[in-house]
Write a protein that holds these residues in place. Structure first.
Motif: not given
Length: 555
Positions: A289-318
């Motif tokens: 009660p007394g609360v509503e949900v307001r909604h609108a577009p906004s730029p941005g996103y969630s994502f999954i990052a890969f650790n490609g640092a030299q010496g890391s397991l995922l340094a190999d782009v393939k």
């Protein structure tokens, strides 16, 4: 998004950042997905409808590590939220993302030359810092010098745009700055925002530490009046030196809460607003009660990052490419947005979001295909030994880190299930509190990581900030991936004054980013904010800049 600049902030939790959802705020069902950059949802009212005074209670998910948004430790959403009522920028944007000069701070900002590029900023003669000293061209020159990348001791989160400037000169008087560019910069309207006083940027020590524990001098309608680290609370009060319209609010109070505690705090009348992320949070807020949900577009996103640092397991782009093809981004997006928006879609661009001019699908190079992922792992010598693949005696076991939030874990479980089908073990590790970046991601103690970013109406700044390869200055390239070839395309995009050509170059860069597998965008979270109904001129702003002088409570 509160701050308008070419610097893109890190969004700590998985919060409302982007996908437009339309429909009535009191709707109990899912809302329709639509087009970015057309509207916002803030319960607009003239200030005559508002009470004089009041305290707006808002959440943070962590106490800011720095109040300098320009410094690497400060370019996060919590810092952005706190400093937005305290500092200004040359331009503000409307719901469609169209910029206009903020006349509180500048009477005029003009592109006065193109060969070389010159921009002349005329500062409002009434504009002063909270200590009473005038805002002058020297503040702008100092901010440029701190962020142009020539002195690495300035720990700037981004040099984008400032590294194109050759000089900042005094104009007709101290209230005018003439900015000359050494090479063209397309998004010049996003520079010098937020503008800090010279004291914050005049030396590396000042830049890195002057605003470490508070913001001693500011220039907005509000100032910091109390910092209580014991109670994890920050209080803003009216700035007695403010020259613009008097704010309707007396104060704004930020309280640090675990993300899961935000909606309950609104229900218990301990907060006036907060992000509603996920179906359960949205449903709970709508049923309060007394609360509503307001909604609108906004730029941005969630994502999954890969650790490609030299010496890391995922340094190999393939190897990164093979694993990326085992991530079902569409299923993850649909699962997260189920019941909140109709027809949820995965995001297929790192620079532009759906509905924004320039958006196109560049993701096909890593399209979901488990069979192909398995074949590529075989070709790379990762051979199944029981349930898990091995190569040279090393098991293909990966660690996926994220904030301690159910939405992130649910995403990771979908990836974990698909990885298991191709012989890859994924360990899910949640990190509580503020330690995800400082203790895990920044030192490179991860294989995969999940977080989100918020962008702005000036999206090209993300190119250099997140994807430029410079081992001497990583900025926010936390994956440590890149190439000179990509750097060259990024430089071309940022130097192109023709907007259509700049978009073309930005998408060329994005295609290279997908191929290198820096990260995999998942979705634009539904831009939903739970707000007390009596709060006016506040909610989900989309691409628009909030006006803190007009926020308040209805009579």
């Amino acid at each position: 998004m509160r701050i308008r600049s070419t610097t893109i902030r890190l969004a700590i939790p998985l919060v409302a950042l982007g996908l437009i959802v339309t429909g009535c705020s009191s709707s109990s069902g899912p809302t329709s997905s639509g087009v970015l950059g057309t509207t916002n949802d803030i319960n607009p009212h003239p200030v005559t409808d508002l009470k004089d005074g009041g305290n707006l209670r808002m959440p943070l998910t962590s106490f800011p590590a720095s109040f300098n948004f320009l410094q690497v430790d400060g370019t996060v959403e919590d810092t952005s939220d706190v400093i937005a009522p305290l500092l200004g920028s040359p331009f503000v944007t409307d719901a469609a993302g169209q910029p206009s000069v903020d006349h509180n701070y500048f009477t005029d900002v003009q592109l006065t030359g193109t060969n070389p590029e010159v921009v002349t900023y005329t500062i409002n003669p009434k504009a002063v810092w909270s200590d009473g000293s005038p805002i002058t061209w020297e503040d702008m020159r100092s901010e440029w010098q701190a962020q142009n990348g020539t002195n690495k001791d300035f720990q700037a989160s981004s040099t984008t745009g400032y590294d194109h400037i050759s000089k900042v000169d005094r104009g007709v008087d101290d209230r005018q700055a003439v900015v000359t560019f050494s090479s063209p910069y397309s998004e010049w309207k996003g520079l010098f925002g937020p503008l800090y006083p010279k004291a914050a940027t005049e030396s590396p020590q000042a830049f890195n530490d002057w605003a470490r524990n508070t913001l001693p001098v500011s220039a907005g309608p509000f100032i910091i009046t109390n910092l209580d680290r014991t109670q994890n609370r920050i209080t803003l009060g009216r700035n007695p030196k403010w020259w613009g319209d008097t704010p309707k609010l007396d104060s704004i109070t930020f309280s640090v809460l675990d993300y899961s505690a935000i909606i309950p705090a609104i229900q218990n009348n301990e907060l006036d607003e907060g992000p509603a992320s996920g179906l359960q949070a949205v449903t709970s807020a709508r049923n309060t009660p007394g609360v509503e949900v307001r909604h609108a577009p906004s730029p941005g996103y969630s994502f999954i990052a890969f650790n490609g640092a030299q010496g890391s397991l995922l340094a190999d782009v393939k190897l990164r490419q093979a694993l990326a093809k085992a991530v079902d981004r569409q299923t993850i997006a649909a699962a997260y947005l189920h019941g909140i928006v109709d027809n949820p879609q995965a995001l297929n661009n790192h620079i532009y979001v759906a509905g924004q001019k320039g958006y196109q699908d560049n993701s096909q190079v890593v399209a979901f295909n488990l069979d192909q992922a398995g074949k590529e792992l075989d070709a790379l010598g990762w051979v199944k030994n029981g349930d898990i693949r091995e190569k040279d005696g090393k098991k293909l076991e990966l660690r996926d880190v994220m904030y301690q939030q159910d939405a992130w874990v649910d995403m990771a479980k979908i990836i974990q299930s698909d990885f298991q089908k191709i012989g890859v073990k994924l360990d899910i590790q949640t990190i509580p509190g503020q330690g995800l970046f400082t203790n895990v991601i920044d030192p490179g103690n991860y294989d995969l990581a999940q977080w989100s970013i918020g962008s702005s109406a000036f999206p090209l700044g993300a190119l250099k900030q997140f994807f430029y390869y410079d081992p001497n200055n990583w900025l926010d390239n936390k994956t440590k991936i890149g190439s000179p070839e990509l750097n060259s395309v990024i430089d071309q995009a940022l130097s192109e004054l023709d907007p259509d050509k700049a978009i073309e170059l930005a998408n060329k860069a994005d295609q290279m980013i997908w191929a290198e597998v820096y990260s995999l965008p998942i979705n634009q979270p539904p831009g939903m904010t739970a707000v007390r109904k009596e709060v006016a001129n506040w909610g989900s702003f989309g691409l628009a800049t909030p006006d803190y002088t007009k926020v308040g409570f209805l009579k």
